[in-house]
Scaffold this motif. Structure first.
Motif, PDB file in Angstrom:
ATOM      1  N   PRO A  93      -0.907   5.281   3.889  1.00 36.74           N
ATOM      2  CA  PRO A  93      -1.648   4.713   2.758  1.00 36.74           C
ATOM      3  C   PRO A  93      -3.147   4.693   3.053  1.00 36.74           C
ATOM      4  O   PRO A  93      -3.544   4.677   4.220  1.00 36.74           O
ATOM      5  CB  PRO A  93      -1.106   3.287   2.641  1.00 36.74           C
ATOM      6  N   PRO A  94      -3.998   4.662   2.025  1.00 32.98           N
ATOM      7  CA  PRO A  94      -5.437   4.594   2.257  1.00 32.98           C
ATOM      8  C   PRO A  94      -5.796   3.383   3.104  1.00 32.98           C
ATOM      9  O   PRO A  94      -5.343   2.270   2.858  1.00 32.98           O
ATOM     10  CB  PRO A  94      -6.016   4.461   0.848  1.00 32.98           C
ATOM     11  N   GLY A  95      -6.617   3.622   4.144  1.00 31.58           N
ATOM     12  CA  GLY A  95      -7.045   2.545   5.032  1.00 31.58           C
ATOM     13  C   GLY A  95      -6.152   2.366   6.240  1.00 31.58           C
ATOM     14  O   GLY A  95      -6.457   1.578   7.133  1.00 31.58           O
ATOM     15  N   TYR A  96      -5.031   3.101   6.325  1.00 35.43           N
ATOM     16  CA  TYR A  96      -4.088   2.929   7.421  1.00 35.43           C
ATOM     17  C   TYR A  96      -3.975   4.163   8.320  1.00 35.43           C
ATOM     18  O   TYR A  96      -3.126   4.204   9.200  1.00 35.43           O
ATOM     19  CB  TYR A  96      -2.698   2.573   6.879  1.00 35.43           C
ATOM     20  N   SER A  97      -4.800   5.181   8.119  1.00 39.99           N
ATOM     21  CA  SER A  97      -4.695   6.373   8.957  1.00 39.99           C
ATOM     22  C   SER A  97      -5.383   6.126  10.297  1.00 39.99           C
ATOM     23  O   SER A  97      -6.174   5.190  10.461  1.00 39.99           O
ATOM     24  CB  SER A  97      -5.342   7.574   8.252  1.00 39.99           C
ATOM     25  N   ALA A  98      -5.094   6.985  11.267  1.00 37.09           N
ATOM     26  CA  ALA A  98      -5.715   6.871  12.584  1.00 37.09           C
ATOM     27  C   ALA A  98      -7.224   7.046  12.474  1.00 37.09           C
ATOM     28  O   ALA A  98      -7.991   6.367  13.167  1.00 37.09           O
ATOM     29  CB  ALA A  98      -5.117   7.902  13.540  1.00 37.09           C
TER      30      ALA A  98
ATOM     31  N   ALA B 103       0.835  -1.205   0.000  1.00 34.41           N
ATOM     32  CA  ALA B 103       0.000   0.000   0.000  1.00 34.41           C
ATOM     33  C   ALA B 103       0.868   1.253   0.000  1.00 34.41           C
ATOM     34  O   ALA B 103       0.563   2.237  -0.674  1.00 34.41           O
ATOM     35  CB  ALA B 103      -0.931  -0.010   1.206  1.00 34.41           C
ATOM     36  N   ARG B 104       1.974   1.233   0.766  1.00 40.86           N
ATOM     37  CA  ARG B 104       2.895   2.382   0.788  1.00 40.86           C
ATOM     38  C   ARG B 104       3.533   2.598  -0.575  1.00 40.86           C
ATOM     39  O   ARG B 104       3.715   3.726  -1.010  1.00 40.86           O
ATOM     40  CB  ARG B 104       4.007   2.171   1.811  1.00 40.86           C
ATOM     41  N   ALA B 105       3.871   1.521  -1.255  1.00 42.45           N
ATOM     42  CA  ALA B 105       4.506   1.634  -2.562  1.00 42.45           C
ATOM     43  C   ALA B 105       3.551   2.209  -3.609  1.00 42.45           C
ATOM     44  O   ALA B 105       3.983   2.840  -4.564  1.00 42.45           O
ATOM     45  CB  ALA B 105       5.013   0.273  -3.018  1.00 42.45           C
ATOM     46  N   ALA B 106       2.242   2.027  -3.405  1.00 43.74           N
ATOM     47  CA  ALA B 106       1.254   2.488  -4.375  1.00 43.74           C
ATOM     48  C   ALA B 106       0.889   3.965  -4.193  1.00 43.74           C
ATOM     49  O   ALA B 106       0.172   4.510  -5.014  1.00 43.74           O
ATOM     50  CB  ALA B 106      -0.004   1.633  -4.268  1.00 43.74           C
TER      51      ALA B 106
ATOM     52  N   GLY C 290     -12.695   1.103   9.938  1.00 44.02           N
ATOM     53  CA  GLY C 290     -12.545   0.692   8.538  1.00 44.02           C
ATOM     54  C   GLY C 290     -11.606  -0.487   8.441  1.00 44.02           C
ATOM     55  O   GLY C 290     -10.590  -0.571   9.132  1.00 44.02           O
ATOM     56  N   ALA C 291     -11.963  -1.397   7.594  1.00 48.39           N
ATOM     57  CA  ALA C 291     -11.119  -2.588   7.407  1.00 48.39           C
ATOM     58  C   ALA C 291      -9.878  -2.200   6.618  1.00 48.39           C
ATOM     59  O   ALA C 291      -9.943  -1.430   5.663  1.00 48.39           O
ATOM     60  CB  ALA C 291     -11.890  -3.661   6.660  1.00 48.39           C
ATOM     61  N   ILE C 292      -8.766  -2.694   7.056  1.00 49.66           N
ATOM     62  CA  ILE C 292      -7.502  -2.429   6.354  1.00 49.66           C
ATOM     63  C   ILE C 292      -7.462  -3.358   5.147  1.00 49.66           C
ATOM     64  O   ILE C 292      -7.652  -4.562   5.280  1.00 49.66           O
ATOM     65  CB  ILE C 292      -6.305  -2.668   7.285  1.00 49.66           C
TER      66      ILE C 292
END
Length: 170
Positions: free
Chosen positions: A155-160, A140-143, A167-169
């Motif tokens: 990355p999308p889905g990984y914020s606080a 996800a970071r690479a994208a 939200g599901a990662i």
């Protein structure tokens, strides 16, 4: 240093000294020339005489595996690796570079089309859930696009906020 006149007798002497294993700096001192000058003129002399450079035999699969075992697994220094494989140190380093470049070409590039979506990665089976989550996060970071990478956005889905909302990662 004065220019040296390279006669056939002097070049024959350089060839004999080099064949006897005399270090280049000693040969250069005896010839009153630089090391590079001695090497270049000896090469020209050999070409003129039709003496071809000795070619090393091709690397075998056994030598490759011994090289990889000694250097990457046993972590031996290059001098020891060269002694084990039976090739010069520089040849071992060059062969390792060739093998790693070939492996990278087989694996493919690590990042694909940043910001435009990724090509599907190779199928990897991971039993450990933590390792699988870590791999998903790395992908996800690479994208992320350039701005998100520079500004440090997750990355999308990984914020606080995503985690707070449950939200599901991906």
């Amino acid at each position: 240093m004065m220019p040296v006149r390279w006669t056939e007798a002097r070049l024959k002497r350089v060839q004999d000294l080099h064949a006897a294993g005399t270090p280049w700096h000693v040969i250069a001192a005896e010839m009153a020339a630089t090391v590079d000058n001695c090497k270049v003129n000896l090469t020209k002399f050999r070409k003129k005489q039709g003496i071809a450079r000795k070619q090393a035999p091709p690397w075998s699969a056994e030598e490759d595996s011994t090289l990889i075992q000694a250097r990457q697994i046993d972590r031996k220094p290059w001098k020891e690796v060269a002694a084990i494989v039976g090739r010069p140190e520089g040849a071992c380093i060059a062969r390792r570079d060739i093998l790693s470049a070939r492996d990278k070409a087989i694996e493919g590039p690590r990042r694909h089309n940043r910001g435009k979506g990724q090509t599907p990665p190779a199928v990897i089976t991971i039993d450990d859930k933590a390792a699988a989550a870590s791999l998903a996060y790395a992908r996800a970071r690479a994208a992320r696009d350039l701005t998100a990478s520079l500004m440090g956005d997750p990355p999308p889905g990984y914020s606080a906020l995503d985690r707070k909302r449950g939200g599901a990662i991906p």
